[in-house]
Design an enzyme around this catalytic site. Structure first.
Site, PDB file in Angstrom:
ATOM      1  N   PRO A  17      -1.456  -4.969  -8.799  1.00 50.25           N
ATOM      2  CG  PRO A  17      -1.675  -7.271  -8.580  1.00 50.25           C
ATOM      3  CD  PRO A  17      -1.107  -6.221  -9.483  1.00 50.25           C
ATOM      4  CE  LYS A  18       0.373   0.563  -1.334  1.00 51.37           C
ATOM      5  NZ  LYS A  18       1.042  -0.269  -0.312  1.00 51.37           N
ATOM      6  CD1 TRP A  19       2.876  -6.521  -5.753  1.00 55.90           C
ATOM      7  CD2 TRP A  19       2.283  -8.438  -4.776  1.00 55.90           C
ATOM      8  NE1 TRP A  19       2.451  -7.374  -6.738  1.00 55.90           N
ATOM      9  CE2 TRP A  19       2.090  -8.557  -6.172  1.00 55.90           C
ATOM     10  CE3 TRP A  19       1.978  -9.526  -3.950  1.00 55.90           C
ATOM     11  CZ2 TRP A  19       1.605  -9.725  -6.761  1.00 55.90           C
ATOM     12  CZ3 TRP A  19       1.499 -10.691  -4.530  1.00 55.90           C
ATOM     13  CH2 TRP A  19       1.316 -10.779  -5.917  1.00 55.90           C
TER      14      TRP A  19
ATOM     15  CG  ASP B 205      -1.577  -2.902   1.018  1.00 58.26           C
ATOM     16  OD1 ASP B 205      -1.206  -3.000  -0.163  1.00 58.26           O
ATOM     17  OD2 ASP B 205      -0.892  -2.362   1.907  1.00 58.26           O
ATOM     18  N   GLY B 206      -4.387  -3.212  -2.019  1.00 62.84           N
ATOM     19  CA  GLY B 206      -4.882  -2.205  -2.928  1.00 62.84           C
ATOM     20  C   GLY B 206      -4.354  -2.369  -4.335  1.00 62.84           C
TER      21      GLY B 206
END
Length: 358
Positions: free
Chosen positions: A32-34, A179-180
């Protein structure tokens, strides 16, 4: 106290990712993009330093994380990760940003009211070993072992080698404020300040009303940014963000094109901003903590122009990041530019993400 002595010493610029349109496949690990502050944590016994993306230490702003590092990370290590703040079941970047404050008393208060967490996703050094020349696959395995007994507020980011699961994460986790997705080559070494990873971020479009402009630093006859609005359920035009990435020549053309729409605050939906002229409008209460004292006043425009913008995601009622110009929409009625058009992600419990195992 003896000075810090680690095989990788601060400051270190974190390794970066280049933006790609879709989730790539191959020998990759997906995470996950934190949405927080990228940070590299250095620990040598009781000595702890938290470095930032721009190499400036963040240590003084997060006293609770210093203690958490001592309790949960190996005695001597260098760990790459992200500082986040969770409010309810979502990440809240604005709340996190409030921690960058000159007053120690305020930092102490916020560290108790909205404590930060640290999500670890890479291991640069352990004990006397510099791991940066080893492939990510080995660094990840060592990180998992090093954080076996770690507990909140220190977390190990979930990871997978399954691109289909990564695609599922990309869709679901936005509901928790992420967010991605990031994709990391399994054989990649750690390369500071190099874009050797891949990031896939959410991109959406919205039709917004142009409600004003700010001039550019290059001169009073060039547009710096356009202020965007959306109509809320009460029929009021709410400030949602700005767009500002225009070529130099276009900035001057826009200035000329917009002059016929210039109006006074008396005839403007943001009439309350008149008394704030020369300070920080249209969101005076939020201020600009990164540009203290900067004049953020604006020139009001009749809300007649509609622009389609690209955005990543919302935070509350505003765009999380600066939106990007897409195209003008002369066919759209400004009054039709409401929040209802926005694609809202389904809510997702952040605690479930933090509890995932790779």
């Amino acid at each position: 106290m003896a000075p810090m002595q680690l095989p990788v010493m601060p400051p270190v610029k974190p390794m970066l990712a280049k933006l790609v349109p879709t989730i790539p496949t191959g020998e990759l690990s997906y995470e996950p993009k934190w949405d927080g502050f990228r940070s590299i944590v250095f620990r040598d016994g009781d000595e702890v330093e938290i470095g930032s993306r721009n190499e400036r230490p963040l240590t003084r702003y997060f006293p609770e994380l210093v203690e958490a590092v001592k309790a949960n990370l190996p005695e001597r290590c260098v760990v790459d990760g992200e500082i986040i703040v969770v409010v309810g079941d979502r990440l809240q970047f604005e709340v996190l940003s409030q921690r960058i404050h000159p007053a120690a008393s305020r930092i102490t208060m916020l560290s108790a009211q909205t404590p930060a967490s640290f999500v670890a996703f890479d291991l640069l050094a352990l004990g006397d070993d510099d791991l940066t020349s080893r492939p990510f696959e080995q660094r990840r395995a060592a990180l998992e072992q090093a954080l076996t007994d770690a507990a909140a507020p220190v977390h190990l980011t979930p990871a997978t080698r399954d691109p289909e699961l990564a695609q599922q994460w990309f869709s679901q986790f936005e509901g928790a404020g992420l967010d991605g997705v990031v994709a990391k080559p399994l054989v990649g070494t750690y390369q500071p300040d190099k874009r050797t990873m891949f990031k896939i971020k959410h991109q959406r479009t919205a039709d917004c009303v142009v409600a004003g402009y700010r001039v550019h630093a290059s001169g009073p006859d060039a547009i710096g940014s356009l202020l965007l609005g959306l109509y809320n359920d009460e029929g009021e035009l709410a400030s949602v963000g700005v767009i500002g990435a225009f070529p130099a020549a276009r900035r001057k053309e826009l200035f000329t094109e917009l002059q016929p729409l210039v109006t006074t605050f008396d005839d403007h939906p943001w009439a309350w901003a008149k008394q704030e002229q020369g300070t920080r409008t249209p969101q005076n209460s939020a201020g600009s903590r990164w540009n203290n004292g900067k004049d953020l006043s604006f020139t009001p425009l009749r809300p007649e122009l509609v622009v389609e913008v690209r955005y990543e995601h919302m935070e509350g009622v505003r765009f999380r990041h600066t939106a990007q110009f897409n195209r003008w929409r002369p066919d759209r009625d400004p009054r039709s530019c409401t929040y209802e058009q926005l694609d809202e992600p389904v809510s997702y419990d952040l605690a479930e993400i933090l509890a995932l195992k790779s």
